[in-house]
Every structure is written in structure tokens, then in C-alpha cells.
Motif scaffolding. Sequence first.
Motif, mmCIF file in Angstrom:
data_model
loop_
_atom_site.group_PDB
_atom_site.id
_atom_site.type_symbol
_atom_site.label_atom_id
_atom_site.label_comp_id
_atom_site.label_asym_id
_atom_site.label_seq_id
_atom_site.Cartn_x
_atom_site.Cartn_y
_atom_site.Cartn_z
ATOM 1 N N ILE A 49 0.825 -1.210 0.000
ATOM 2 C CA ILE A 49 0.000 0.000 0.000
ATOM 3 C C ILE A 49 0.860 1.262 0.000
ATOM 4 O O ILE A 49 0.551 2.236 -0.698
ATOM 5 C CB ILE A 49 -0.948 -0.012 1.216
ATOM 6 C CG1 ILE A 49 -1.921 -1.193 1.103
ATOM 7 C CG2 ILE A 49 -1.713 1.298 1.320
ATOM 8 C CD1 ILE A 49 -2.805 -1.368 2.319
ATOM 9 N N ALA A 50 1.949 1.267 0.770
ATOM 10 C CA ALA A 50 2.773 2.476 0.870
ATOM 11 C C ALA A 50 3.370 2.891 -0.479
ATOM 12 O O ALA A 50 3.284 4.070 -0.855
ATOM 13 C CB ALA A 50 3.873 2.267 1.912
ATOM 14 N N THR A 65 0.564 4.305 -2.597
ATOM 15 C CA THR A 65 0.165 5.639 -2.137
ATOM 16 C C THR A 65 1.172 6.689 -2.569
ATOM 17 O O THR A 65 0.804 7.789 -3.005
ATOM 18 C CB THR A 65 0.021 5.637 -0.606
ATOM 19 O OG1 THR A 65 -0.884 4.602 -0.206
ATOM 20 C CG2 THR A 65 -0.494 6.973 -0.112
ATOM 21 N N LEU A 76 0.663 7.382 -6.137
ATOM 22 C CA LEU A 76 -0.537 8.188 -6.343
ATOM 23 C C LEU A 76 -0.238 9.663 -6.124
ATOM 24 O O LEU A 76 -0.597 10.516 -6.946
ATOM 25 C CB LEU A 76 -1.638 7.708 -5.391
ATOM 26 C CG LEU A 76 -2.970 8.450 -5.449
ATOM 27 C CD1 LEU A 76 -3.639 8.234 -6.791
ATOM 28 C CD2 LEU A 76 -3.890 7.988 -4.321
ATOM 29 N N TYR A 77 0.442 9.972 -5.040
ATOM 30 C CA TYR A 77 0.785 11.365 -4.764
ATOM 31 C C TYR A 77 1.777 11.896 -5.798
ATOM 32 O O TYR A 77 1.681 13.038 -6.254
ATOM 33 C CB TYR A 77 1.378 11.487 -3.361
ATOM 34 C CG TYR A 77 0.348 11.670 -2.281
ATOM 35 C CD1 TYR A 77 -0.001 12.930 -1.827
ATOM 36 C CD2 TYR A 77 -0.293 10.578 -1.716
ATOM 37 C CE1 TYR A 77 -0.949 13.105 -0.843
ATOM 38 C CE2 TYR A 77 -1.243 10.737 -0.727
ATOM 39 C CZ TYR A 77 -1.565 12.001 -0.293
ATOM 40 O OH TYR A 77 -2.509 12.155 0.685
ATOM 41 N N VAL A 124 -6.889 11.917 -0.485
ATOM 42 C CA VAL A 124 -7.012 10.793 -1.418
ATOM 43 C C VAL A 124 -7.961 11.129 -2.569
ATOM 44 O O VAL A 124 -7.577 11.027 -3.743
ATOM 45 C CB VAL A 124 -7.453 9.518 -0.670
ATOM 46 C CG1 VAL A 124 -7.679 8.378 -1.655
ATOM 47 C CG2 VAL A 124 -6.416 9.122 0.364
#
Length: 328
Positions: free
Chosen positions: A170-171, A174, A177-178, A304
Amino acid sequence: MNARAKQGRLPLAQVQDGDEGSNLSAEEKHLNETFIKDSIPPWLAGSGYIGLAAISIATVPMIFPQIKWYLVLSAYVVAPLLAFCNSYGTGLTDWNLASTYGKIGLFIFASWVGQNGGVIAGLAACGVMMSIVSTAADLMQDFKTGYLTLSSPRSMFVSQLIGTALGCVIAPLTFWLYWSAFDIGNPDGAFKAPYAVIFREMSILGVEGFSALPQHCLAICSFFFIASLVINLLRDVTPKNVSRFIPIPMAMAIPFYIGAYFAIDMFVGTVILFVWERVNRKECDDFAGAVASGLICGDGIWTVPSAILSILRIDPPICMYFKPSLSS
């Protein structure tokens, strides 16, 4: 019926009615027995740490060639001592100082490697040490919660392993994504990444020494360091009716550290709290913490969907942005 229930209930320890000290001892004994019953064997903890160290020694130099395998090994040798200190301090103050211990490693390893890749090596070693030290403190807090709630340490440890495995997936997603949605690190953008700049400058300082600082920078830092100690001392020695007008240096430093937007949010929250106390003090005392937590969580969770909208190139209908005015 109550007598029958009392007879059918298995006592935790033989205690006398009305003996408060005995009741407390019985409760503590039950907590200790439950926690120790499913304790994690030392050989498992040691072998797990050695295994993770071996994996890091093999993989970290592949990702960051500037840091050699023996530097990673040195970090894993020193980290348990710092992890114990951080866990002890976190248990006393509820304040995780992993970043402080990571900075110690940053300066040491950056100066150790020197000019030939010392900046990257210091940052990589800092990340390794921070992950170890921070995880130890977090795990200690979780075990403390498990101790108080009569939870199995083994079950909690397995849950930690599952969460860590999920975090490994997940990290990075994420971060991607950013990184894809926002201009990370742009000093004029919304996500300035101030910590990245600060840690990089500290790593450069570790390589080049105090000569890398601008003129009078060390003197100014020393002045404000001493000033913060003096102000805190004045708050402690002056009467309460006087000390409440003396500002808290740490609170004053936060806007300079992470940006003025945080101070604006806190000011708005303080105004709301001030008005709420005047309108209904009891309700404010009961629900202020929950409302503040909800506002903070909502502000964080909104990033998000904001990132998703940014990836889809959907602009907000209203956007407020503050920047210096252009001189005519």
C-alpha cells in the motif's frame, strides 16, 4: 441469584473483600499471567531481526550504491540500543522521537562516507535507523494496549506482520498516487515536502561540516536555542497567572517547520473552541476532542479523493491560492 453467580465465577486470585491492595494485586497478577502466557520466544525475535538485517544488507546497497553493506550492518548493530531508548521515552512521554535518533545516524554516516556519496548514504542510513527505532516504539505501545486489554501478544504480533506486509504494497502505491497527481517538492506548490528539504540539508551539513552553513547561521541557531530554553524556564518558574501569557516556543516553531497553513488551521480551531466554551462549556469538554479528531482525520482523508481528481484532470470550482504580489 447473585450469590450463585459469585459461586460459579472462577476467582482470579484469593483476595479478601474490602482489601483494595489485594484486589489491585490480583488484577495485576491476572494481566501479567495473560501477557506472559503467550509471550514471543526470544530466539524467534532474535532470528527475525537477524533475517531482516541480512535482507537489508543485501538489498539496500542495490537501491542506494552509495551506502555499502558494512554501513547497513553497522546501522543494524547500533539500532537496538537506540530503539530501547526510544521505546522507553515513548512509554514515559507518548512522544516518538524516532526522527531524532535517525538524525543522529544521518550525521554519523554522512560524515563517515564523506564527499563521495555521503549525502545519499546518510539519508539511506537515516531511513534504516528510523524504521527500526520507530517500529520498536510503536510495537511497544501496541503491546502495552494488549497488556491492558488482556490480548494475546502472539496474536498482536501476527497482526503486526500482516499489517507490515500490506504496508509494503500500500505504501508504494500511495506514494505513486501522490507523485503522479501532485507536484511533490515544488516550493511554490501545495506539497512542498519541507521534511525532504530539511533532511537533505542536514545530510549536506554532515558531509561538509559547519562550513556549509550560511554566514551567522550557527550564531542565530544558538541564540534561538538558548532563547527557547530561557522562555521555557520562565514558564516554569513564574506564577500561573503570569506564565499563561508567555508563549510556548515549540508552538511558535511549528509554523516555521511545516508551513503557515497549519497555524491557520489551529487558529480557526481555537476560535471555534473558544466560542463553544462560552456557549456550552460542559458539551465542549465532552466532545471537543472527538470533534477536533474528526476534523483532522477528514482533512487528511480528503487528500485521497483530491489526488484522484487531480489525476483525472478535474479542476475544483473554487481555488484559493496566496502568493506574493507582483511588483509593478
